[in-house]
Scaffold this motif. Structure first.
Motif, PDB file in Angstrom:
ATOM      1  N   ASP A 106      -8.692   0.924   2.144  1.00  0.00           N
ATOM      2  CA  ASP A 106      -9.084   0.104   0.982  1.00  0.00           C
ATOM      3  C   ASP A 106      -8.332  -1.222   0.995  1.00  0.00           C
ATOM      4  O   ASP A 106      -8.896  -2.278   0.688  1.00  0.00           O
ATOM      5  N   SER A 107      -7.033  -1.175   1.341  1.00  0.00           N
ATOM      6  CA  SER A 107      -6.243  -2.414   1.379  1.00  0.00           C
ATOM      7  C   SER A 107      -6.791  -3.355   2.440  1.00  0.00           C
ATOM      8  O   SER A 107      -6.860  -4.568   2.244  1.00  0.00           O
ATOM      9  N   ASN A 144      -6.155   4.882   1.368  1.00  0.00           N
ATOM     10  CA  ASN A 144      -5.645   3.699   0.665  1.00  0.00           C
ATOM     11  C   ASN A 144      -5.450   2.540   1.636  1.00  0.00           C
ATOM     12  O   ASN A 144      -5.709   1.385   1.299  1.00  0.00           O
ATOM     13  N   PRO A 150     -10.578   2.053  -7.547  1.00  0.00           N
ATOM     14  CA  PRO A 150     -10.934   1.964  -6.125  1.00  0.00           C
ATOM     15  C   PRO A 150     -12.423   1.741  -5.886  1.00  0.00           C
ATOM     16  O   PRO A 150     -12.797   1.055  -4.934  1.00  0.00           O
ATOM     17  N   CYS A 168      -0.595   5.253  -5.351  1.00  0.00           N
ATOM     18  CA  CYS A 168      -0.874   6.644  -4.962  1.00  0.00           C
ATOM     19  C   CYS A 168      -0.284   7.547  -6.043  1.00  0.00           C
ATOM     20  O   CYS A 168       0.824   7.298  -6.526  1.00  0.00           O
ATOM     21  N   GLY A 200      -6.112   1.651  -6.338  1.00  0.00           N
ATOM     22  CA  GLY A 200      -5.761   2.988  -5.868  1.00  0.00           C
ATOM     23  C   GLY A 200      -5.887   4.021  -6.985  1.00  0.00           C
ATOM     24  O   GLY A 200      -6.386   3.727  -8.074  1.00  0.00           O
ATOM     25  N   THR A 229       0.840  -1.205   0.000  1.00  0.00           N
ATOM     26  CA  THR A 229       0.000   0.000   0.000  1.00  0.00           C
ATOM     27  C   THR A 229       0.868   1.245   0.000  1.00  0.00           C
ATOM     28  O   THR A 229       1.731   1.409   0.857  1.00  0.00           O
ATOM     29  N   ASN A 253      -1.545  -1.164  -4.185  1.00  0.00           N
ATOM     30  CA  ASN A 253      -2.508  -0.076  -4.007  1.00  0.00           C
ATOM     31  C   ASN A 253      -1.745   1.232  -4.200  1.00  0.00           C
ATOM     32  O   ASN A 253      -0.979   1.660  -3.340  1.00  0.00           O
TER      33      ASN A 253
END
Ligand code: SF4
Length: 414
Positions: free
Chosen positions: A17-18, A14, A97, A47, A75, A8, A45
């Motif tokens: 979400d992970s 994020n 996402p 960014c 992500g 991540t 994931n």
């Protein structure tokens, strides 16, 4: 048993979400392995908040592709047409996402043990702390930020959805997170304080913490709710800059007076801590703007500051602004602010020595016989003990600093 790993990058949103992806896969009978180990399904994931984050995301996807036969990119990088996505192997699967609950369908049934799929997949994985994403997208369109373009309009889960998921997570502490968390419920005429009040009423032993919040829509009633010991007296209240001229050019939607008004109210909450994000080198930032920021930081009790050098994101308004700050000036300002941030962090820790705080015991420390914990006001603690204590919340006295952490001792009666 099929396996997966997740790497991540980026923000708390994020991480939440992970966490959800892991729950779904664990619920479907997968086993989690550390990133870097071979696994059937490698998830990255990504960014894209800065150019550096974008570069690292693409690098991790390429690394993941060398470790497993199936790579899933999620992500912000997976929501964008260009950026990270253009620089990853063509075999990678894209999971935007807002489609993360479709992970099992995406990776295909071949890895999923039949009959073991869970509809929602919220299994208890971490009974100490869980991150729960309750809000998605953003309508603010700050001029430096790509997020509204890749995550879409602001929208939020209902209070009933949040409560059900909080209860199913089974964690001691739930961190409520979102891209623009302060905007929670706005589309239905509700606000974040309504939600927190509801959660405090409907649950018993769970401690709540707010993830990063934006000042513009933050409801002041939240400070009253912080009188309840189950709502952590800690705000990560994003400032970005203390110069009103720069805040306006950033299109942040508030000025320093509004921000400082919230800070003064937070300071009325006993033991409360304040953390923030600050950006240096935004286009047009003058020496005077920077000194305004330094002055505000000096007189405000920030417990921790994340310093971000401005990074030009193609597709954002600020990328086209004149007067981009010279790289050497930007680095020098960043270094000065980082040194000040470090002094503020140590000062806040020292102020808290001798006080009693509620600690959540989370994981084993690298130091034998010690556990890592976090106080309600977000101080990193160390306590003597072992893994059986994980998930406990204890009243502790903060004794002394040890490196970056504080040694804490449970109060009598434990
Ligand atoms: S509030 Fe601003 S910085 Fe935060 S996600 Fe929205 S546009 Fe980006």
């Amino acid at each position: 048993m099929p396996s997966f790993s997740i790497h991540t990058l980026g923000c708390r949103a994020n991480q939440a979400d992970s966490e959800q992806l892991a729950q779904i896969l664990l619920g479907a009978g997968f086993q989690e392995v550390a990133f870097g180990q071979p696994a059937d399904c490698q998830i990255v994931n990504t960014c894209t908040v800065t150019r550096e984050a974008d570069r690292k995301s693409a690098q991790m996807v390429r690394r993941a592709a060398r470790l497993g036969e199936q790579v899933v990119v999620t992500g912000c990088g997976a929501a964008q047409k260009g950026g990270t996505w253009q620089r990853v192997p063509s075999t990678a699967l894209r999971l935007p996402p807002d489609q993360r609950d479709q992970i099992l369908e995406k990776i295909g049934a071949r890895h999923c043990p039949s009959g073991e799929r869970l509809e929602r997949g919220w299994l208890r994985r971490d009974r100490a702390r869980a991150l729960l994403r309750i809000q998605e997208g953003c309508d603010q369109f700050c001029t430096f930020c790509i997020v509204p373009y890749v995550r879409g309009r602001a929208r939020s889960q209902t209070r009933e959805w949040v409560l059900q998921n909080v209860l199913e997570l089974g964690a001691s502490e739930v961190v409520l997170s979102g891209i623009h968390l302060s905007a929670w419920g706005r589309e239905r005429g509700e606000d974040l304080a309504d939600l927190v009040e509801y959660l405090l009423q409907e649950t018993r032993d769970i401690r709540f913490r707010l993830s990063s919040v934006e000042p513009d829509l933050f409801p002041e009633r939240m400070f009253e709710l912080m009188g309840d010991p189950r709502l952590c007296p800690h705000l990560h209240l994003v400032l970005q800059h203390a110069s009103d001229r720069i805040l306006e050019r950033m299109h942040r939607g508030y000025d320093l007076a509004h921000y400082d008004g919230l800070v003064q109210k937070l300071r009325q909450v006993p033991g409360a801590s304040l953390t923030t994000d600050l950006m240096v080198g935004f286009p047009g930032e003058t020496d005077q703007d920077f000194e305004t920021m330094m002055g505000y930081v000096r007189r405000t009790p920030f417990a921790r500051i994340h310093v971000f050098p401005y990074s030009q994101r193609p597709g954002t308004a600020a990328a086209r602004f004149p007067a981009q700050v010279d790289e050497a000036i930007l680095q020098a300002r960043r270094d000065r602010l980082l040194r000040l941030a470090q002094r503020k962090q140590v000062a806040f820790q020292r102020e808290n020595l001798g006080t009693v705080r509620e600690a959540l015991i989370e994981s084993e420390s690298e130091r034998q016989g010690w556990m890592k914990a976090t106080s309600d006001n977000f101080l990193p603690l160390l306590l003597r003990g072992g893994p059986a204590m994980r998930g406990l919340r204890l009243r502790c006295r903060l004794k002394r600093r040890w490196g970056e952490q504080i040694v804490a001792v449970p109060e009598e009666g434990f």
